[in-house]
Design an enzyme around this catalytic site. Structure first.
Site, PDB file in Angstrom:
ATOM      1  N   HIS A 177       0.869  -1.187   0.000  1.00 21.61           N
ATOM      2  CA  HIS A 177       0.000   0.000   0.000  1.00 21.61           C
ATOM      3  C   HIS A 177       0.908   1.241   0.000  1.00 21.61           C
ATOM      4  O   HIS A 177       2.025   1.190   0.535  1.00 21.61           O
ATOM      5  CB  HIS A 177      -0.869  -0.048   1.267  1.00 21.61           C
ATOM      6  CG  HIS A 177      -1.817   1.097   1.392  1.00 21.61           C
ATOM      7  ND1 HIS A 177      -1.447   2.294   1.950  1.00 21.61           N
ATOM      8  CD2 HIS A 177      -3.103   1.226   1.017  1.00 21.61           C
ATOM      9  CE1 HIS A 177      -2.485   3.122   1.920  1.00 21.61           C
ATOM     10  NE2 HIS A 177      -3.498   2.504   1.353  1.00 21.61           N
ATOM     11  N   ALA A 179       1.195   3.715   1.789  1.00 16.60           N
ATOM     12  CA  ALA A 179       1.697   4.165   3.099  1.00 16.60           C
ATOM     13  C   ALA A 179       2.878   3.325   3.574  1.00 16.60           C
ATOM     14  O   ALA A 179       3.572   3.717   4.510  1.00 16.60           O
ATOM     15  CB  ALA A 179       0.569   4.100   4.135  1.00 16.60           C
ATOM     16  N   LYS A 180       3.122   2.165   2.952  1.00 15.76           N
ATOM     17  CA  LYS A 180       4.149   1.244   3.439  1.00 15.76           C
ATOM     18  C   LYS A 180       5.514   1.568   2.805  1.00 15.76           C
ATOM     19  O   LYS A 180       5.649   2.545   2.084  1.00 15.76           O
ATOM     20  CB  LYS A 180       3.714  -0.202   3.164  1.00 15.76           C
ATOM     21  CG  LYS A 180       2.309  -0.522   3.696  1.00 15.76           C
ATOM     22  CD  LYS A 180       2.244  -0.564   5.223  1.00 15.76           C
ATOM     23  CE  LYS A 180       0.842  -0.497   5.790  1.00 15.76           C
ATOM     24  NZ  LYS A 180      -0.024  -1.633   5.574  1.00 15.76           N
ATOM     25  N   HIS A 181       6.515   0.709   3.056  1.00 18.65           N
ATOM     26  CA  HIS A 181       7.891   1.042   2.646  1.00 18.65           C
ATOM     27  C   HIS A 181       8.058   1.183   1.145  1.00 18.65           C
ATOM     28  O   HIS A 181       8.780   2.075   0.677  1.00 18.65           O
ATOM     29  CB  HIS A 181       8.863  -0.016   3.165  1.00 18.65           C
ATOM     30  CG  HIS A 181       9.014   0.002   4.645  1.00 18.65           C
ATOM     31  ND1 HIS A 181       8.122  -0.603   5.485  1.00 18.65           N
ATOM     32  CD2 HIS A 181       9.951   0.578   5.430  1.00 18.65           C
ATOM     33  CE1 HIS A 181       8.503  -0.405   6.740  1.00 18.65           C
ATOM     34  NE2 HIS A 181       9.614   0.311   6.726  1.00 18.65           N
TER      35      HIS A 181
END
Ligand SMILES: *Cc1c(COP(=O)(O)O)cnc(C)c1O
Length: 377
Positions: A177, A179-181
């Site tokens: 997603h 928002a992830k790394h």
């Protein structure tokens, strides 16, 4: 507004996506396998199975763990709803267990107490990017013959005692997603050393369709179970491959920003950062602080910081307190006192690799003012 999380897309990412769009494959194609191999290699696992999102990864892992109707799976209270929902999708029962007060990670002693003869698996959540105590959880899983699943959606790139998250559980799940790394817009992956589990998950993501006897030149296939369309597209995997090349630089940037926060916040009365164990490399997905309720009201601090255009957030309402989970699990306040007390105090500060030192300064100043002048809210 400085958002709490933010993706980064560069020209190389755009070119990789355009190249995939102009190729013969839009969905299942060569980039899916290439992305699976690259992520698996990065995290020290033999196999990767790319799926549509992190929730699908958790669902595939729960199916691969053999969770059936009525089986119990231990999950920590401090997590996103998808961790528990993945168990519910298969008719299993998530048994919500409290976390430790310093890091908000599944407490291995409480997990051991929660194991019954119906327990099939334990789900460890590397909250904020801090690896769980995998040694203790592994020992418990081996002792009680349980499958250890890691919800490692926060922890791509983290290590525990020098070993990467992704190589520490039987099945480890990642999310891509934004928002992830790293991101594939939506996307997820399960990594494992178990080739049979990987094959079962590859079928599960594609309707559990089994090609007749492995023959290529045939129309025949059989549906051997209830599967889903959880495929990740070649176009998305092209983006994932390009993003993965930047992971190490981004992890370093996150580490530097977190160190700046640690240093600046040590001087702020009433605000405490979460503890980090000495034997881990934290992936710093979230930077979470606790606001001491005797010094300032967390809601007032949240509102004052939002008014300053700081995109603070709260991760998470403990999973056993959602209306749906209360209804189907019969849970409620008092079940997990450590997570519930933490929920009253936690605040997620912005953290993403493009943030500047000035941005960190702005966040810290806003937090400091909000804590010392609560009437501003
Ligand atoms: C992001 C996340 C998920 C779900 O991932 P999606 O890709 O949004 O489906 C699950 N568990 C945790 C802990 C997460 O942070």
């Amino acid at each position: 507004m400085i958002p709490y999380a933010r993706h980064a897309i560069d020209d190389a990412d755009v070119e990789a996506v355009v190249e995939a769009l102009r190729s013969d494959y839009l969905t299942t194609g060569p980039r899916v396998e290439a992305f699976e191999r690259a992520v698996a290699k990065r995290v020290g696992a033999a196999e990767g199975v790319a799926v549509a999102n992190g929730t699908a990864a958790l669902h595939a892992a729960v199916r691969a763990a053999g969770v059936r109707e009525g089986d119990e799976v231990v999950v920590p209270a401090m997590t996103f709803a998808a961790t528990a929902n993945a168990v519910l999708f298969e008719g299993g029962r998530p048994v919500v267990v409290d976390v430790d007060p310093d890091r908000l990670l599944l407490d291995p002693d409480l997990a051991a107490e929660a194991v019954t003869d119906r327990t099939r698996a334990i789900m460890a959540v590397d909250y904020a990017g801090h690896p769980c105590d995998y040694d203790a959880l592994r020992a418990l899983a081996e002792d009680r013959d349980l499958v250890l699943i890691a919800d490692a959606c926060h922890a791509l790139g983290a290590t525990h005692r020098g070993r990467p998250v992704g190589s520490l559980a039987d099945l480890s799940c990642f999310s891509f997603h934004p928002a992830k790394h790293i991101t594939t817009c939506e996307g997820g992956m399960v990594v494992t050393d178990d080739a049979d589990a990987a094959e079962a998950m590859r079928q599960f993501r594609n309707h559990c369709m089994d090609r007749a006897h492995g023959e290529r030149d045939t129309w025949e296939y059989e549906v051997t179970g209830l599967g889903w369309n959880y495929r990740l597209s070649d176009v998305q995997c092209a983006l994932g491959l390009s993003q993965l090349r930047k992971l190490d630089a981004w992890l370093a940037a996150r580490r530097d920003l977190a160190a700046r926060y640690d240093k600046a916040l040590a001087a702020v009365e009433g605000v405490a950062s979460l503890d980090v164990a000495p034997d881990v490399e934290h992936a710093h997905h979230l930077y979470v602080v606790r606001v001491d309720g005797d010094v300032a009201d967390r809601r007032a601090v949240f509102e004052a910081m939002r008014a300053d255009d700081i995109g603070v957030n709260v991760h998470y309402l403990p999973v056993h307190l959602h209306p749906h989970h209360r209804r189907v699990l019969g849970t409620g306040p008092g079940d997990c006192p450590v997570a519930e007390a933490a929920y009253e105090e936690i605040l997620t500060l912005p953290l993403h690799p493009q943030m500047t030192d000035d941005d960190v300064g702005r966040v810290v100043t806003s937090l400091q003012q909000a804590v010392s002048e609560p009437e501003r809210a």
